[in-house]
Each structure stands twice: as C-alpha cells, then as structure tokens.
Write a protein that holds these residues in place. Structure first.
Motif, PDB file in Angstrom:
ATOM      1  N   THR A   1       0.861  -1.172   0.000  1.00 45.89           N
ATOM      2  CA  THR A   1       0.000   0.000   0.000  1.00 45.89           C
ATOM      3  C   THR A   1       0.903   1.229   0.000  1.00 45.89           C
ATOM      4  O   THR A   1       1.840   1.306   0.791  1.00 45.89           O
ATOM      5  N   LEU A   2       0.622   2.172  -0.899  1.00 50.79           N
ATOM      6  CA  LEU A   2       1.409   3.400  -0.969  1.00 50.79           C
ATOM      7  C   LEU A   2       0.663   4.515  -0.255  1.00 50.79           C
ATOM      8  O   LEU A   2      -0.509   4.779  -0.544  1.00 50.79           O
TER       9      LEU A   2
ATOM     10  N   ILE B   1       3.236   6.970 -10.019  1.00 51.75           N
ATOM     11  CA  ILE B   1       4.346   6.029  -9.792  1.00 51.75           C
ATOM     12  C   ILE B   1       3.884   4.617  -9.458  1.00 51.75           C
ATOM     13  O   ILE B   1       4.703   3.699  -9.421  1.00 51.75           O
ATOM     14  N   ILE B   2       2.598   4.424  -9.224  1.00 53.86           N
ATOM     15  CA  ILE B   2       2.131   3.131  -8.717  1.00 53.86           C
ATOM     16  C   ILE B   2       2.393   1.998  -9.703  1.00 53.86           C
ATOM     17  O   ILE B   2       2.797   0.892  -9.332  1.00 53.86           O
TER      18      ILE B   2
ATOM     19  N   GLY C   1       7.580  -6.188  -8.364  1.00 50.54           N
ATOM     20  CA  GLY C   1       7.063  -7.485  -8.777  1.00 50.54           C
ATOM     21  C   GLY C   1       5.812  -7.926  -8.054  1.00 50.54           C
ATOM     22  O   GLY C   1       5.493  -9.113  -8.029  1.00 50.54           O
ATOM     23  N   VAL C   2       5.083  -6.982  -7.463  1.00 51.67           N
ATOM     24  CA  VAL C   2       3.844  -7.298  -6.748  1.00 51.67           C
ATOM     25  C   VAL C   2       2.815  -6.208  -7.039  1.00 51.67           C
ATOM     26  O   VAL C   2       3.152  -5.122  -7.512  1.00 51.67           O
ATOM     27  N   LYS C   3       1.561  -6.484  -6.735  1.00 49.75           N
ATOM     28  CA  LYS C   3       0.483  -5.544  -6.979  1.00 49.75           C
ATOM     29  C   LYS C   3       0.254  -4.623  -5.785  1.00 49.75           C
ATOM     30  O   LYS C   3       0.523  -4.981  -4.641  1.00 49.75           O
ATOM     31  N   SER C   4      -0.259  -3.460  -6.091  1.00 46.91           N
ATOM     32  CA  SER C   4      -0.685  -2.531  -5.040  1.00 46.91           C
ATOM     33  C   SER C   4      -2.107  -2.867  -4.632  1.00 46.91           C
ATOM     34  O   SER C   4      -2.977  -3.085  -5.475  1.00 46.91           O
TER      35      SER C   4
END
Length: 528
Positions: free
Chosen positions: A148-149, A198-199, A207-210
């Motif tokens: 999570t950003l 930037i997401i 290499g992973v999803k948000s």
C-alpha cells in the motif's frame, strides 16, 4: 475531461514495439486533450511558474499519460497545442532545469526533493522516482506479497492550490470555455496524482500488486515554511475555515482569500526550496507460535533485571526471541505467553503456548525455515534450560485465540512435592482424590500484592491425586488439574488464610510446597 482521455499504457516486456506504440497513442490523446485548454489561462499559470503536471491537474487531464514523459516533452505539447509563444515555454523549461519550484506542489509533482541527508534530488520521469523508491524498499525487504502506498503532504500545498483555484474561478467563470468544459470541483489532489504517477512503475519494479496490504510504503513530505500542523495558532493567524470549491483550508495572514484577482501570485505562500521527503516502510507484525519447555528452576519467563542486576541464568523470552529475530530481519520482537510460571517452577510435559511478535519483518519465514530454527534453538547450549516444539507461522488471530484460551478455556496440570506437619494417612489420600471441581476463593497473594490489585478470585480445582513417597511419611507428590490463573503455592499452604480451602485446611495441618512443575497446558491452538 480527465477520464475520457486516459489509460495508463501497459508495459509489454515481450513486445517492446507494442509498448512504444501504446505510448505514442496515448501521447496523441494527450495532445488532443491539451488542444482544448484555454491558451491564455495556461500561459498565465506558466508565467507564474506552475509546473506542467500541476497545470494538467488543474484542468483535469489525467496524469496517467504525462507521468510517462519528461517536463521538456510536456511543455512542447503545451506549446504545440495551445500555440503559445515558443519563448514563453522555452524560458520556463530553462528555469525548471534550474530547479524553480512549483508554487502549488512544492516540487512533489516535479519529483524534486531533499532526502534524509538534505541532498537535493531531481528526477525527470515518474519511473525514475519510482526506481529510487523501489531500491530503498528492496534494501531491507526482500519478500513482500503486495504493498500500500501512502503519501503525507504539508498543508501549504492545499493552501496555495486553493488560492489558485479561487482566483481562476473568479477570473474565468464568465468565459464560455469555463462554463462549457471545466469544473474545478473535482481536481485530482497532488497526493493522488503522485500515487497514480508512480504506482504502475512500483508494481513492475517490486514485482507485486498494489492493494490493501500489511506492507506500507509511506512518503512523508515536509516543508520548513509550513508550520500550521506543528505549531499552535498564533496571534497572526486565525482558525477560520473557508471553503474553496471542494477544498477546505485554514486562513492565515500570509494567505489572503479573495482580494485582487489580477494577481494571485501575491497571495501565494512563497517557496524557494522543495520539500524534504522521508521514505519509511512498515510491515504488519509477523507471529510465530509454538510451545516452550523450561527445564531449569533458575530461568525466568521474561527478562528480569532489577537495579541493573539480572535475576536467574537467562529468560525464555531472550533464548527464543533473539534467535528468531535475525531469521525475520525485523526491527524488534515482543514475547507473549499463555500465562506464566515463577522462576523456580519448571514447565514440562506439553509445554506452554507462546507467540513471538516480530515487528517490521524484512523477511517472511517459510514453514521449512521455521522448523530449521526450532532445531537450532534445541541444539544450542541453552537447550538444557529451554526447548521449543510445534513452532509455526500464525496470523494475528493466533494472538487473539491465545488470549481467549488463557482467560476462558485453559486448564493446567501440576506436579508438586508437598510436606505436611503430620504423617499422611490412607484416608487423606482417598479424601483428596474424591474432590472434584472444588471451588477455591483466593485473595490476591501477599507475594504479588505489589503488582496485582487486591481482589478475591474464585478458581476451580478440577481434580487432585496424592502419591505417597516410599520411606517418608510427611512428604507426598500432589498432582492436580486447575483452572488457569490458580495460585498453586497458595492453594497448598493457604497464604495465612487468604486462600480457602487449601491443602493445609483440608488436611487440618500445616502444609508447605517444596517444588513445583507445570506438566501440561491444555489449549485448542498450538498443538501438533
């Protein structure tokens, strides 16, 4: 006009040409969107050093396109589409190279910032900034399942943006282009624009999803001139909150709402340096559970240090926690156990359930590595003091279940060596063994009054058995099963009448406990 012109191009590593074509198509859409912009309004923003990305934000052009290109390209698009004088945009392009800071985003959307060493860093592309973020994350966290950003911005950004939005609404509200095509009510915020810029790159680089995740990447921007959130309101400030579009801002004597619409630049809080940006990452706690056996009568459950002097040889907490922590590359750990035993009481049999809570773990251990760690702990020199078994990874629900089990569902079995002031008789053995679910009222024992509230607690002795010791008439082995939280030592000697009934009162003589071991802790979790 935003969502009609946007999709963030997907990067196809197997077909770079297709990716280039996708970007080219998006650039055409961007040019088409910019053509609808009012040239005179755009020129005014450029003249006042508003960065290209904030211009696009103000006019609701989606950042999914322009985040892919450099400021030079952005300004060339604006110049071409709005037919501005070349010198106007070239002049601003040159000034931006010299690190002029956008008065709205304070460099956030220019990817310009001071790092923790106070060094000024500037990135042209969103992907370059994303690379910097990703490299910092990878320095400690090798394995993450998602992220999570989060972004935190200084209040001056909201305040300056509200000044410009109010100004443009007042100045251009009567013009046809404004009435037909534009709404300042739903401007995408700097925070959301930065995230969406930037997401996608972060997902590729990490290499992973948000998603909603236990792992958080937080970008905190701070500006030395923005004290609204840090200081109390002084005599030169007011608490009045005013509404500008859909943005609520605080009014200060530095930011005047309203006034002469011919010069909004004079109403902006002046900035000459970009924000300081701090990147922090945090992982939800990792829980590793199991059961421990304490084989020594000189080992405390947790660290026991009084006046800088350690009590006992070691602690269960340190032997287990300090070996597991490096495996998880965490910042620290907390030790939790289902109840506790005194330092002179051994924990035998099935062992006592425990949890190690690893804080901000950089590595998520596998079941195989946890089992290897179990073997390592049991092979250490301290294995004659503490051993572990049934170790495994648990979710946060393991902590909840253990607390519930300790309070409501747990039973413990003990073996105690007891001395009484007279000889034990066969009738005593039969009488004690016949007692089932005996209710005992225990007032807080004298020995723990310094740390526990003075209360009366009712506990249950589920069963008891007495085993005579050959060659000794006044010693016997007492085995019993009790409710969690029962004070066994006090149940034997009565604690000067504070526990009733007790072994002493039942047998009608003085009774003392010489040694005590916990032999079984029954719970629904942490079993093989």
């Amino acid at each position: 006009m935003g969502d009609d012109y946007v999709t963030t191009p997907a990067v196809d590593d197997r077909n770079p040409a297709a990716s280039v074509d996708a970007v080219t198509d998006e650039m055409r859409l961007l040019e088409h969107a910019v053509q609808q912009l009012p040239a005179h309004a755009v020129k005014e923003l450029i003249t006042n050093e508003v960065c290209a990305r904030c211009i696009f934000r103000v006019f609701n052009i989606h950042e999914g396109i322009y985040a892919l290109v450099s400021p030079t390209t952005l300004y060339s698009i604006i110049e071409k589409a709005t037919e501005l004088e070349a010198e106007t945009t070239k002049s601003f392009q040159k000034s931006e190279v010299k690190s002029n800071i956008c008065p709205i985003c304070l460099g956030v959307m220019q990817f310009s910032y001071h790092d923790q060493r106070d060094m000024l860093l500037e990135k042209d592309h969103a992907a370059d900034f994303a690379m910097t973020v990703a490299e910092s994350v990878k320095e400690k966290y090798q394995e993450i399942a998602s992220f999570t950003l989060e972004v935190s911005l200084p209040t001056i950004i909201t305040e300056n943006e509200s000044v410009i939005v109010s100004y443009m609404k007042k100045k251009y509200a009567s013009e046809v282009w404004f009435q037909d095509n534009f709404s300042f009510e739903h401007i995408i915020s700097v925070k959301d624009a930065l995230k969406l810029s930037i997401i996608h790159s972060l997902e590729i680089l990490l290499g992973v999803k948000s998603s909603v995740s236990d792992f958080r990447i937080r970008l905190t921007y701070e500006h030395v001139g923005d004290r609204c959130a840090e200081n109390s309101v002084g005599k030169n400030q007011c608490n009045k909150r005013i509404k500008s579009g859909n943005i609520l801002v605080k009014c200060t004597n530095e930011t005047v709402q309203g006034g002469d619409v011919s010069d909004f630049n004079s109403q902006l809080k002046k900035v000459d340096q970009p924000c300081h940006m701090t990147l922090t990452c945090s992982m939800a706690p990792v829980y590793i559970g199991g059961r421990y056996l304490k084989l020594s009568r000189n080992v405390s459950q947790t660290r026991w240090i009084i006046d800088d002097e350690r009590k006992g040889e070691a602690s269960v907490e340190e032997i287990i926690g300090e070996n597991i922590l490096p495996m998880c590359n965490g910042d620290g750990y907390k030790f939790h156990a289902a109840g506790r035993e005194d330092i002179d009481v051994r924990m035998l049999g099935s062992g006592r359930p425990f949890l190690i809570e690893i804080q901000n773990a950089g590595h998520l251990p596998s079941e195989v590595s946890i089992k290897e760690m179990e073997k390592k702990i049991n092979s250490l020199e301290s294995s004659n003091l503490v051993r572990v078994k049934h170790m495994k990874s648990l979710g946060s629900q393991g902590w909840t279940l253990m607390r519930e089990g300790e309070a409501e569902k747990q039973q413990k079995q003990y073996a105690a060596l007891v001395w009484i002031s007279r000889s034990i008789k066969d009738d005593d053995v039969e009488a004690m063994s016949s007692l089932k679910d005996l209710k005992v009222l225990q007032r807080t024992p004298i020995r723990v009054l310094h740390r526990r509230s003075p209360l009366d607690r009712e506990k249950i002795i589920h069963w008891m058995k007495i085993e005579k010791i050959a060659g000794s008439s006044q010693y016997f082995l007492l085995r019993l099963c009790t409710q969690a939280g029962t004070y066994i030592k006090e149940f034997v000697h009565g604690d000067l009448g504070r526990t009733h009934p007790s072994i002493g009162s039942i047998l009608g003589c003085r009774a003392e406990i010489l040694r005590l071991d916990v032999t079984d802790v029954k719970m629904d979790i942490l079993n093989e």
